[in-house]
Scaffold this motif. Structure first.
Motif, mmCIF file in Angstrom:
data_model
loop_
_atom_site.group_PDB
_atom_site.id
_atom_site.type_symbol
_atom_site.label_atom_id
_atom_site.label_comp_id
_atom_site.label_asym_id
_atom_site.label_seq_id
_atom_site.Cartn_x
_atom_site.Cartn_y
_atom_site.Cartn_z
ATOM 1 N N MET A 1 -6.523 -17.984 1.755
ATOM 2 C CA MET A 1 -5.166 -17.691 1.273
ATOM 3 C C MET A 1 -5.185 -17.281 -0.209
ATOM 4 O O MET A 1 -4.524 -16.318 -0.607
ATOM 5 N N ILE A 2 -5.949 -18.036 -1.015
ATOM 6 C CA ILE A 2 -6.030 -17.734 -2.456
ATOM 7 C C ILE A 2 -6.672 -16.369 -2.671
ATOM 8 O O ILE A 2 -6.193 -15.547 -3.468
ATOM 9 N N ARG A 3 -7.773 -16.105 -1.942
ATOM 10 C CA ARG A 3 -8.459 -14.801 -2.099
ATOM 11 C C ARG A 3 -7.539 -13.653 -1.691
ATOM 12 O O ARG A 3 -7.487 -12.617 -2.367
ATOM 13 N N ALA A 4 -6.828 -13.838 -0.585
ATOM 14 C CA ALA A 4 -5.940 -12.769 -0.104
ATOM 15 C C ALA A 4 -4.813 -12.510 -1.101
ATOM 16 O O ALA A 4 -4.468 -11.349 -1.378
ATOM 17 N N LEU A 5 -4.256 -13.548 -1.670
ATOM 18 C CA LEU A 5 -3.169 -13.371 -2.639
ATOM 19 C C LEU A 5 -3.698 -12.724 -3.918
ATOM 20 O O LEU A 5 -3.041 -11.849 -4.503
ATOM 21 N N HIS A 6 -4.894 -13.142 -4.353
ATOM 22 C CA HIS A 6 -5.491 -12.525 -5.555
ATOM 23 C C HIS A 6 -5.744 -11.044 -5.322
ATOM 24 O O HIS A 6 -5.431 -10.192 -6.172
ATOM 25 N N ARG A 7 -6.311 -10.703 -4.159
ATOM 26 C CA ARG A 7 -6.638 -9.309 -3.852
ATOM 27 C C ARG A 7 -5.385 -8.452 -3.803
ATOM 28 O O ARG A 7 -5.325 -7.365 -4.412
ATOM 29 N N ALA A 8 -4.346 -8.940 -3.097
ATOM 30 C CA ALA A 8 -3.106 -8.158 -2.958
ATOM 31 C C ALA A 8 -2.422 -7.985 -4.308
ATOM 32 O O ALA A 8 -1.893 -6.898 -4.627
ATOM 33 N N THR A 9 -2.438 -9.052 -5.124
ATOM 34 C CA THR A 9 -1.772 -8.981 -6.427
ATOM 35 C C THR A 9 -2.539 -8.083 -7.389
ATOM 36 O O THR A 9 -1.942 -7.319 -8.155
ATOM 37 N N ALA A 10 -3.884 -8.164 -7.353
ATOM 38 C CA ALA A 10 -4.694 -7.292 -8.214
ATOM 39 C C ALA A 10 -4.441 -5.819 -7.877
ATOM 40 O O ALA A 10 -4.310 -4.968 -8.775
ATOM 41 N N ASP A 11 -4.345 -5.516 -6.568
ATOM 42 C CA ASP A 11 -4.044 -4.131 -6.147
ATOM 43 C C ASP A 11 -2.671 -3.710 -6.641
ATOM 44 O O ASP A 11 -2.483 -2.577 -7.120
ATOM 45 N N ALA A 12 -1.699 -4.624 -6.537
ATOM 46 C CA ALA A 12 -0.334 -4.307 -6.973
ATOM 47 C C ALA A 12 -0.289 -4.042 -8.469
ATOM 48 O O ALA A 12 0.391 -3.108 -8.933
ATOM 49 N N LEU A 13 -1.010 -4.844 -9.252
ATOM 50 C CA LEU A 13 -1.022 -4.660 -10.704
ATOM 51 C C LEU A 13 -1.731 -3.367 -11.095
ATOM 52 O O LEU A 13 -1.366 -2.708 -12.072
ATOM 53 N N GLN A 14 -2.732 -2.974 -10.293
ATOM 54 C CA GLN A 14 -3.496 -1.771 -10.616
ATOM 55 C C GLN A 14 -2.779 -0.500 -10.158
ATOM 56 O O GLN A 14 -2.729 0.498 -10.891
ATOM 57 N N ASN A 15 -2.209 -0.558 -8.949
ATOM 58 C CA ASN A 15 -1.632 0.660 -8.363
ATOM 59 C C ASN A 15 -0.129 0.785 -8.551
ATOM 60 O O ASN A 15 0.447 1.817 -8.207
ATOM 61 N N GLY A 16 0.506 -0.284 -9.038
ATOM 62 C CA GLY A 16 1.953 -0.244 -9.242
ATOM 63 C C GLY A 16 2.677 -1.019 -8.147
ATOM 64 O O GLY A 16 2.292 -0.971 -6.975
ATOM 65 N N LEU A 17 3.724 -1.715 -8.537
ATOM 66 C CA LEU A 17 4.449 -2.558 -7.587
ATOM 67 C C LEU A 17 5.151 -1.742 -6.505
ATOM 68 O O LEU A 17 5.376 -2.228 -5.394
ATOM 69 N N GLU A 18 5.494 -0.509 -6.826
ATOM 70 C CA GLU A 18 6.207 0.306 -5.838
ATOM 71 C C GLU A 18 5.310 0.614 -4.639
ATOM 72 O O GLU A 18 5.790 0.950 -3.549
ATOM 73 N N ASP A 19 3.983 0.493 -4.822
ATOM 74 C CA ASP A 19 3.051 0.754 -3.730
ATOM 75 C C ASP A 19 3.021 -0.399 -2.722
ATOM 76 O O ASP A 19 2.517 -0.252 -1.619
ATOM 77 N N VAL A 20 3.570 -1.560 -3.144
ATOM 78 C CA VAL A 20 3.592 -2.740 -2.262
ATOM 79 C C VAL A 20 4.911 -2.716 -1.491
ATOM 80 O O VAL A 20 5.934 -3.209 -1.952
ATOM 81 N N ASN A 21 4.907 -2.128 -0.298
ATOM 82 C CA ASN A 21 6.126 -2.074 0.507
ATOM 83 C C ASN A 21 5.768 -2.129 1.985
ATOM 84 O O ASN A 21 4.610 -1.975 2.381
ATOM 85 N N ARG A 22 6.771 -2.343 2.797
ATOM 86 C CA ARG A 22 6.539 -2.528 4.233
ATOM 87 C C ARG A 22 5.996 -1.265 4.892
ATOM 88 O O ARG A 22 5.130 -1.330 5.761
ATOM 89 N N ASP A 23 6.493 -0.106 4.480
ATOM 90 C CA ASP A 23 6.043 1.144 5.111
ATOM 91 C C ASP A 23 4.542 1.346 4.902
ATOM 92 O O ASP A 23 3.823 1.715 5.828
ATOM 93 N N THR A 24 4.099 1.124 3.669
ATOM 94 C CA THR A 24 2.672 1.303 3.363
ATOM 95 C C THR A 24 1.826 0.341 4.184
ATOM 96 O O THR A 24 0.804 0.736 4.775
#
Length: 920
Positions: free
Chosen positions: A640-663
């Motif tokens: 759970m911790i690794r998955a949250l770190h990975r998803a958050t690191a991607d969001a911080l790098q690629n932009g929060l708008e990239d984190v959405n249901r469609d994607t």
């Protein structure tokens, strides 16, 4: 019968045992009985003595209830009462049933108390250890007297340990058996020939004790080490044995035995006269002894038996009996256990002091002979190596520079030496030198940070500083959490020890010892982080505990004051303050929320803001969880911790708008297609088209593939199910597909409750063509996946429940909370969150865990026409947080405040039902 000094008893001697009245009653009871009928005489004597015993025990109990901390008087009172009963049994045996007016020399014998009874200390249900001592071989008359006495004492329900031995027997057995030798060290004449008792004592000292001091000490220390190992090796154990645990009564008694054997001391006070202890140390010895005996006596009285285990329910009971009260936002039991652990810590210090005094006296081997061949760094001035430990060579020079009070710990880490008790005494006597000026001295801050950062094992210095109260002298804000116990099933350690364990975990990661089990944290540290910030944040993360205010908020304020004193720069202080304030954020998000929901990730990313803070918080979170207890961290939490770190690191790098249901949905469908290469494109398109968007975002591809196979040609009344280990999550995964109908989630939760399964995550989705696809992740009672051999029973119970063969509510009757765990109190809090998810209302129920609770909650939601899409369950010992992602009957969020309030009332009623059924 001689009188005991009144000041040593908890009630008057006559109230405890009225000798005149009892002897008169005995005489009257047997006056008309034929002495030729010994059983009748014994019965009459026992009837009289039993009444005196009951009256005496009641008097002691009443005295103790009126003055519940005077343990020494209580232990002496029980010994005094037992003395009188043994003496009366002696009189009945020797004067009435077996008179011997002119005994031969061989018929002179003595009755001695040995062990704890010989010491004159007894808890309410302590054993009575007796030695029937004869000059030579046992005569028939002596055998008859002993037999009669034992029958009387047994009929009085006393637990009697006994031996009948001559002086030569005692010498022989004592030479071969250290337990017997220890018992004989504490002997006391109860009745009979006093000269015989003195003769045994003289012979023991001259022929055995005097010649075997080193052997006895080594044997007692080995016995102590074995006992500690058996008790778990920790001083801060959740349910300590007040007699046998580390820092318990047996440790104090071992000190006394060793001192008595070596110095022939008659009481603990002699250790003060001999110079082994200083006045303050002896006061600590006495205070610990009084406290521990007090706890033990209350335990015996509360349980009605010889109970020494301070179980959770007894901790509450004993705290109440000793007069502790709720205050300052903490329960009475937490104040009580804090006092217990502080005394246990002092017992450890006193043990070290005595052992080194014995080494100086050349009666105990110096530690670690291998150390003689191990090269050590040369000791710097003003220090010296003495007896293999670090000591102060020149007290005046040492104290002339107050910074040395910190510097000595740095020198101990640098050289690898333990502190000599002389140095520890010097530090304890001069703690006042650690004043405000020193705390604000940049050199002192540099020294302290060096302890954390320079030597690779900061926990060693911190633990010793804490035991000597130097840590709270240098950081006064630390003092309130020293030995602070958290009364719950989750935390294995006191708050201060938890902090040291957390820092120890960080040091282990830095030393490269946890690369395999903690790859993410190991990689973060290898890439480089601000170690000053990390160590100080961990040192302060729980410093606000034990007050009414949220400890994270208070801790952040304290960090704002302490961190600059430790030499951190303004930007570092800001980061430390943020980490302390939010040290639970990542844990809460990972364990209580759906991290597959884009809004969860976006919200968390907005909170951390930068990759640096994300990495720091990840390490803080992992170390914090691992420092809670030995079995708390597992693969589920790690994933759970690794998955949250990975998803958050991607969001911080690629932009929060990239984190959405469609994607996420598009990515999930692409992975699904790739996972079924043998299916035709039409079949893949049909399977993808039968599910709504949340299905693709909510469960892993492997589960979606299994559902695709289960749904293939599934009939209306058919149930298909698979149970298998999910190694990545350290859990058993249950996948089930069937026709959807109301309450399916509740029925599954009930079935799993009946087999004792712990649900850690659960999701259910309804397909467009009316099928329910449910996936549960389960762990057994030890937090592991189920063994394959147990899966058939699990499957059988689920199938029976779905077919209606088992009525869950009826089957749950009788599943109660264990008695020892019933005193844990967890307030019920229920919250509704419409912002944490784009399409669901998040209902969080935080309450006391109980058998069948999840079934009661999910059934209540089903009966209220609330559709459950997902349940995330986080358990913290006796506390559970059940989080539900829900919609109403029309597929909408629960926006109405009136609906929320009505549902809140129903959920609280469900919690109450579960509590009533579980016997809470």
């Amino acid at each position: 019968m001689s009188d005991a000094p009144a000041e040593t008893l908890i009630a008057s001697a006559d109230d405890i045992f009225d000798g005149v009245a009892t002897l008169a009653a005995l005489e009257g009871a047997v006056r008309d009985l034929p002495l030729s009928d010994p059983m009748a005489v014994r019965r009459a004597a026992v009837a009289v003595l039993s009444g005196a015993q009951t009256s005496g025990r009641a008097a002691i109990r009443e005295g103790f209830e009126a003055d519940p901390t005077r343990a020494r008087r209580v232990t002496h009172s029980y010994a005094f009462l037992t003395d009188r009963l043994v003496q009366c049994a002696w009189m009945v045996a020797t004067r009435l049933l077996h008179p011997c007016p002119n005994p031969t020399e061989g018929e002179h014998f003595a009755v001695l108390g040995v062990g704890g009874y010989g010491r004159g200390e007894m808890a309410p249900h302590s054993d009575v250890d007796l030695l029937f001592l004869t000059p030579w071989k046992v005569t028939p008359w002596v055998e008859s007297v002993v037999e009669t006495m034992l029958y009387i004492l047994w009929d009085l329900k006393l637990k009697v340990g006994h031996a009948t031995r001559s002086i030569s027997d005692c010498m022989r057995y004592a030479a071969d058996d250290y337990t017997i030798r220890t018992a004989l060290l504490e002997r006391r004449l109860i009745c009979g020939d006093a000269g015989l008792g003195r003769k045994l004592g003289d012979k023991l000292w001259s022929d055995l004790f005097r010649k075997t001091v080193p052997d006895f000490i080594e044997a007692k220390l080995k016995e102590r080490a074995d006992r500690h190992h058996k008790q778990g090796g920790q001083r801060y154990i959740l349910e300590p044995n007040v007699k046998e645990a580390k820092g318990g009564l047996r440790d104090l008694q071992t000190l006394y035995w060793i001192a008595k054997y070596r110095y022939r001391s008659h009481s603990a006070a002699d250790l003060l006269k001999l110079g082994v202890f200083e006045a303050e140390e002896f006061e600590a010895f006495e205070a610990a002894e009084r406290f521990l005996w007090c706890v033990r006596c209350h335990l015996h009285l509360a349980t009605g038996r010889a109970a020494d285990m301070l179980t959770f329910d007894m901790q509450v009971e004993v705290a109440e009996r000793m007069g502790y009260r709720d205050s300052g936002g903490r329960r009475a039991v937490e104040h009580f256990m804090q006092a217990y652990f502080r005394h246990a810590t002092r017992v450890g210090e006193l043990t070290r002091i005595l052992l080194v005094a014995l080494e100086a006296d050349n009666t105990k081997q110096e530690p670690g002979l291998l150390g003689l061949f191990k090269r050590r760094r040369k000791v710097r001035e003003p220090y010296i190596e003495r007896q293999g430990r670090l000591d102060v060579a020149d007290e005046a020079a040492f104290l002339g520079t107050p910074l040395n009070l910190l510097g000595i710990f740095e020198e101990a880490l640098r050289t690898g030496l333990l502190l000599h008790p002389h140095a520890m005494r010097l530090l304890a006597a001069n703690r006042h030198l650690v004043d405000r000026d020193m705390r604000e001295d940049p050199e002192a801050a540099k020294l302290f940070l060096g302890l954390l950062l320079k030597h690779g094992n900061p926990e060693r210095a911190l633990r010793r500083m804490n035991e000597l109260e130097m840590l709270s002298a240098f950081i006064p804000e630390f003092a309130p959490i020293v030995a602070m116990m958290q009364f719950n099933l989750y935390h294995s350690y006191t708050v201060d020890e938890h902090i040291i364990q957390v820092i120890s975990n960080l040091a282990q990661i830095e030393r490269g010892e946890l690369i395999e089990s903690l790859p993410l944290c190991s990689d973060i540290l290898a890439q480089g982080v601000n170690r000053r910030v990390l160590y100080v944040a961990l040192l302060l993360h729980d410093i606000g505990k034990g007050r009414p205010e949220d400890h994270s908020v208070l801790g952040a304020r304290i960090a704002r004051t302490v961190a600059p004193r430790l030499g951190l720069k303004p930007k570092e202080v800001e980061t430390v303050e943020w980490l302390v304030r939010h040290h639970l954020l990542m844990s809460d998000m990972a364990q209580k929320r759906d991290i597959a929901d884009p809004r969860t990730v976006r919200g968390f990313a907005k909170a951390v803001k930068t990759r640096e803070r994300l990495d720091l918080l990840t390490v803080v979170t992992v170390c914090d969880i691992r420092g809670v207890g030995p079995n708390i961290w597992n693969n589920w939490k790690a994933q759970m911790i690794r998955a949250l770190h990975r998803a958050t690191a991607d969001a911080l790098q690629n932009g929060l708008e990239d984190v959405n249901r469609d994607t996420r949905e598009a990515k999930a469908k692409k992975l699904f297609r790739e996972a079924l290469p043998d299916w035709t494109e039409g079949a893949r398109r049909a399977e993808i088209g039968r599910h709504y968007g949340p299905y693709w975002q909510g469960i892993p591809t492997a589960a979606q593939v299994r559902f695709a196979h289960l749904l293939k040609d599934l009939g209306g009344g058919e149930v298909r199910m698979e149970l298998e280990a999910d190694e990545d999550r350290d859990a058993t995964r249950v996948i089930m597909a069937c026709q959807d109908h109301p309450g399916i989630f509740a029925r599954l939760a009930g079935a799993l409750s009946l087999v004792g399964a712990n649900i850690v995550d659960a999701r259910t989705y309804t397909s467009k063509d009316g099928f329910a696809t449910s996936v549960f992740w389960l762990q057994d009672g030890d937090g592991h996946p189920y063994e394959p051999s147990r899966l058939p029973r699990l499957r059988n119970m689920i199938e029976k429940t779905l077919r209606g063969e088992v009525v869950t509510r009826d089957a749950l009757e009788g599943q109660e909370i264990k008695k020892r765990e019933r005193r844990f109190e967890v307030p019920t809090n229920i919250s509704f969150d419409n912002e944490g998810s784009e399409i669901y209302t998040i209902i969080e129920v935080d309450t006391r865990d109980r058998p069948g609770l999840l079934f009661d909650l999910t059934q209540t939601l089903a009966q209220s026409n609330v559709y459950i899409a997902q349940a995330v369950i986080a358990t913290y010992g006796a506390q559970v947080v059940d989080t539900f992602y829900v919609k109403d009957l029309f597929g909408l969020k629960l926006w109405s405040k009136a609906k929320q309030d009505a549902l809140d009332t129903k959920l609280r009623a469900a919690v109450s039902r579960a509590a009533e059924r579980a016997g809470a």
